[in-house]
Structures are given as C-alpha cells and as structure tokens.
Design a protein around this motif. Structure first.
Motif, PDB file in Angstrom:
ATOM      1  N   SER A 120      15.732   7.010  63.343  1.00 34.86           N
ATOM      2  CA  SER A 120      14.259   6.573  62.878  1.00 34.86           C
ATOM      3  C   SER A 120      14.010   4.864  63.374  1.00 34.86           C
ATOM      4  O   SER A 120      14.455   4.347  63.421  1.00 34.86           O
ATOM      5  N   PRO A 121      12.399   5.670  63.789  1.00 32.59           N
ATOM      6  CA  PRO A 121      12.320   3.792  64.526  1.00 32.59           C
ATOM      7  C   PRO A 121      12.251   2.952  63.357  1.00 32.59           C
ATOM      8  O   PRO A 121      12.092   2.043  64.014  1.00 32.59           O
ATOM      9  N   GLU A 140      -0.970  12.811  62.351  1.00 32.94           N
ATOM     10  CA  GLU A 140      -0.317  12.046  63.194  1.00 32.94           C
ATOM     11  C   GLU A 140      -1.430  10.378  63.531  1.00 32.94           C
ATOM     12  O   GLU A 140      -2.873  10.425  63.277  1.00 32.94           O
ATOM     13  N   PRO A 141      -0.262   9.704  63.160  1.00 31.83           N
ATOM     14  CA  PRO A 141       0.556   9.097  62.632  1.00 31.83           C
ATOM     15  C   PRO A 141       0.892   9.473  61.013  1.00 31.83           C
ATOM     16  O   PRO A 141       0.295   9.208  60.170  1.00 31.83           O
ATOM     17  N   TYR A 179       4.576   9.490  58.538  1.00 34.82           N
ATOM     18  CA  TYR A 179       5.663   9.092  57.945  1.00 34.82           C
ATOM     19  C   TYR A 179       7.214   9.388  59.038  1.00 34.82           C
ATOM     20  O   TYR A 179       7.097  10.536  58.373  1.00 34.82           O
ATOM     21  N   THR A 180       7.474   8.852  59.834  1.00 32.31           N
ATOM     22  CA  THR A 180       8.024   9.031  60.572  1.00 32.31           C
ATOM     23  C   THR A 180       9.649  10.031  60.300  1.00 32.31           C
ATOM     24  O   THR A 180      10.014  10.634  60.542  1.00 32.31           O
ATOM     25  N   ASN A 181      10.301   9.765  58.374  1.00 33.82           N
ATOM     26  CA  ASN A 181      10.986  10.592  57.900  1.00 33.82           C
ATOM     27  C   ASN A 181      10.687  12.337  57.311  1.00 33.82           C
ATOM     28  O   ASN A 181      11.756  12.966  57.483  1.00 33.82           O
ATOM     29  N   SER A 215       9.698  14.330  60.180  1.00 32.35           N
ATOM     30  CA  SER A 215      10.024  14.616  61.212  1.00 32.35           C
ATOM     31  C   SER A 215      11.740  14.509  60.738  1.00 32.35           C
ATOM     32  O   SER A 215      12.669  16.231  61.254  1.00 32.35           O
ATOM     33  N   GLY A 253       6.819   6.336  67.745  1.00 28.60           N
ATOM     34  CA  GLY A 253       8.003   7.112  66.351  1.00 28.60           C
ATOM     35  C   GLY A 253       7.569   7.885  65.214  1.00 28.60           C
ATOM     36  O   GLY A 253       7.776   8.293  64.478  1.00 28.60           O
ATOM     37  N   PHE A 254       5.696   7.138  64.959  1.00 34.36           N
ATOM     38  CA  PHE A 254       5.060   7.486  64.126  1.00 34.36           C
ATOM     39  C   PHE A 254       4.668   9.040  64.479  1.00 34.36           C
ATOM     40  O   PHE A 254       3.660   9.506  63.069  1.00 34.36           O
ATOM     41  N   TYR A 255       4.336   9.074  65.482  1.00 33.67           N
ATOM     42  CA  TYR A 255       3.565  10.427  66.120  1.00 33.67           C
ATOM     43  C   TYR A 255       4.561  11.142  67.200  1.00 33.67           C
ATOM     44  O   TYR A 255       5.164  10.374  67.391  1.00 33.67           O
ATOM     45  N   SER A 289      12.112   3.075  54.307  1.00 36.40           N
ATOM     46  CA  SER A 289      10.545   3.843  54.717  1.00 36.40           C
ATOM     47  C   SER A 289       9.901   2.716  55.202  1.00 36.40           C
ATOM     48  O   SER A 289       8.993   2.642  55.582  1.00 36.40           O
TER      49      SER A 289
END
Length: 427
Positions: free
Chosen positions: A22-23, A128-129, A131-133, A135, A365-367, A427
């Motif tokens: 997680s970024p 994108e961007p 929510y990183t989770n 992924s 990290g959101f991309y 988050s």
C-alpha cells in the motif's frame, strides 16, 4: 555418507507476490521513526477521521446484554439489515433485506464483488488514479485492472465514451467506479454516470459502484447513486461502508447491495464461508438510525471548511496545482517535484518545521500506468483546522528547502517493499 538433510525453500504463491504494497501505508516505518525522534507528524496520508463516533452508536455498547458473543448470521443480523433498508429508503432507494449482505468493511464487499462478477483472467475497467487497494483486491481475485487515465487539468472527470470503447475487450466483465472519488475528490455528474451506465448496458458489463463517500459532497452538489440509474437493475453491484460516514473505521462494517439475484447468491455463499460479519459492530451500527439529519449536514460542513483551508493555503504555494475538491475528503495535488516517493520519504527523515512534519501519500501508487503520478501526492483533510494550517506552512517551507537540494545527491531512505504487518491498514 552425508547426514546433512537437503531442504527446499518454501515460497509464497505467485498470487501473493502480485498483491502490491500500500502506498498509503508503506512509509509508516519512517513516520514511526520520526515520532521516536520527537517530531510531531501530521497524518495527511490516510482517511482516518478525527471526529468522534456518534454517541448514539458508542452508547449501545453499554446496553449489549448477551452473555455470549456469538456468530451472527452470514448475511447480517435482521436488525442491521433493517437499518440498511431504512438508511437507503431515506435516500430514495428501495432495497429489501434479501438484496443486501453485511460485510467486514467496504473492503470485503469489493472483494466479494470482484469474485462474483469475474473469473480469473477477466478484466475490470477502472479510472486512474484510483483507490490503491483495488489493485490488491483484483490480484486476490485474479482480475486484471485496465486503467483509463483521468487528468488533473480537468479535475479528474471521466473520459468520454470512446475511451471506454477502446479500453474494452472480450475479457472485460466489470467497470469499477468510486463516486465521490477517493483519491481525487471528484464528484461525477449525472451525465457522466448515465454515459458509463449506457456503456455497461450495451456491453453487458457489471458496474461495481463504490459509494463509501456518498454524503461528502460540497458547494451544494448532489450525487446520484448507481442504484438509481435506469436500466441497470441487473448490472449494478454497490459497495458501501460505515467507516467514514460515522467516523467508525475500526468497527469494520459495510455492505454489498445488488438486485441481481445470481450475484447476491454467489456473494452470500462467500459470506457463509467466512462465516460471519462482526456481530458487535452490527449492534453498534443500528444506533445511527437515531441520528438527526443535522448530524450529517454538520459533518459535511466541517469537512468543507477543512477542504477550504487546504485548498486556499496550497494554491498560494508556487508551483502547486490542484483542482478544487468536490467531494470525499481527499485530493490529488501536483507539486513542483520530480519524485513524490522521494519527497514524501524526505519529509519524514530529513525535514521538520518547529518540531513537526507532514506525512502524505505519493500518488504514483494510485496509478496503474507506469510513470504517471510521479509529481503528484494525495492529501487527506481529516485533521482539525489548526493542524491543517500548520501543515500548509510545513509544506510551503519543505518545498522551498527541497527545491534547493535538487541534484545534491540525496539518497532515498530504504523503505520496506511491503506494509508493516504490525501497523493497521487503512485507506
């Protein structure tokens, strides 16, 4: 004869290796080290509200009379499902208990939706961007995320229909939208949502709608729930959570809602396999029914004030660009830097102003597209106004100092590849 026993190294699965760190959390060890040095860290990296959980919910704990804290029904207690039905009714959305499933936070709802709507090797379109989770959940489900890029210059609004058509393939089974959006703070217009809904209907694609931040809209805007989109009765799977709405991230309670009977049955079987959502959390959640309408309007007004503090302050810093956030309590800002990961790390290891620094989330990290977001960061405005004003001054001074050190051979500190398992994930 040798007595040495040959052993083979045991390795984690390939799937486990595909789940990204997680970024939002990966810099936490640096933040903890800064605190040990006596530096105060303003956490702008994570959506953890500092508002009190309402007494109407907290007070129910003292009234819990069961002598055994037992399993709850896999799909949710009747009381909690009834609460959800009434909550959505007040929004003008008609749902029945057998169209809802209680989940362990919105995260489990997203994972269930991926697993129910797609098979391994299938694709999900996501703007994108994001929510990183997402992924991580996609990797767990074996689903490939296919990104459509939105741009900071137009406030991260949705790409046109042609872009969706170009991105689609025979393996496309899902469109995933978060509205209001984390991480950008964008609120999609009814026209944008209807256009995506038409694309999903025409293509026979599921629309997974993440509406966790539904109430958090500013400047008189209103949102349209995907459940209200005409002709989408069979395609919409809504994921929701109490975490932000009632400042109760730690109870880990959310829900999945769908009128698609096949998807509901699939998700309920998954729910039976885990086998129960948190019963105490469901007992607490029902108290939210007693909250007056002015509770939520007051919360929204507070976050709008916080947004304005950061928006006005950051716009005065040379080289900073951000569209004014329309909802949620995040935004993506473009900074006069080349490497957001390096800058965010440096803030925690090498910089302080009057004994304090800030923690921000690098936007790379959101991309999903390599190279995008390098000069951007996500900021969450979940702290009180005084802390936000102090954070603006810290960032102003930090950017000036950082600009003077470009090319000075600064080495980025070592950061673990994965999140610290002993720190809470969020988050």
């Amino acid at each position: 004869m040798s007595s040495r026993t040959e052993t083979t190294a045991l390795r984690a699965s390939a799937r486990g290796g595909r789940v990204p760190a997680s970024p939002i959390r990966r810099l936490m060890p640096l933040a903890e080290e800064a605190k040990k040095r006596g530096v105060r860290v303003h956490h702008l990296n994570i959506g953890q509200p500092d508002l009190e959980t309402p007494e109407a919910m907290r007070g129910r704990l003292s009234r819990y009379s069961e002598r055994v804290i037992a399993y709850s029904p896999s799909g949710g207690t009747p009381e909690y499902l009834g609460f959800l039905v009434e909550y959505y009714r007040r929004l003008g959305l008609r749902l029945t208990p057998d169209e809802l499933i209680a989940t362990t936070g919105g995260s489990e709802a997203i994972l269930f939706a991926f697993l129910a709507c797609a098979d391994p090797g299938d694709e999900a379109l996501v703007v994108e961007p994001f929510y990183t989770n997402y992924s991580a959940f996609a990797a767990m489900a074996g689903v490939t995320l296919v990104p459509l890029t939105s741009r900071v210059e137009n406030g991260f609004h949705l790409p046109p229909r042609e872009a969706w058509e170009r991105a689609a393939s025979p393996r496309t089974k899902i469109v995933l939208l978060c509205n209001p959006n984390n991480p950008t703070g964008t609120v999609y217009s009814p026209e944008e949502l209807h256009a995506v809904a038409a694309f999903c209907r025409d293509r026979g694609i599921f629309l997974i709608a993440d509406e966790v931040y539904r109430e958090f809209v500013y400047d008189g805007r209103r949102t349209v729930s995907a459940l209200a989109l005409e002709g989408c009765e069979e395609s919409v799977v809504l994921v929701d959570s109490l975490s932000k709405r009632y400042s109760s991230c730690g109870i880990r309670l959310g829900c999945l809602a769908t009128r698609n009977r096949d998807v509901h049955r699939a998700c309920l079987r998954m729910a039976q396999g885990r086998p129960s959502p948190p019963g105490l959390a469901q007992f607490v959640a029902v108290g939210a029914l007693d909250l007056p309408p002015e509770y939520m309007s007051g919360v929204v007004a507070e976050y709008q004030r916080r947004r304005d503090v950061l928006d006005e302050g950051l716009r005065r810093i040379p080289g900073v660009f951000l569209p004014k956030p329309e909802g949620a309590f995040y935004f993506i800002a473009r900074l006069p830097i080349a490497d957001g990961d390096d800058f965010a790390s440096w803030l925690l290891t090498d910089f302080q102003l009057d004994g304090a620094t800030v923690m921000i989330a690098p936007a790379r990290g959101f991309y999903a597209t390599p190279g995008l977001g390098a000069d951007q960061v996500r900021i969450a405005y979940v702290l009180k106004e005084a802390d936000l004003r102090a954070s603006v001054e810290i960032l102003r001074s930090a950017l000036e100092t950082y600009a003077h050190r470009r090319g000075a051979g600064h080495a980025r500190p070592t950061v673990p590849d994965g999140p610290d398992l002993f720190l809470p994930q969020g988050s």
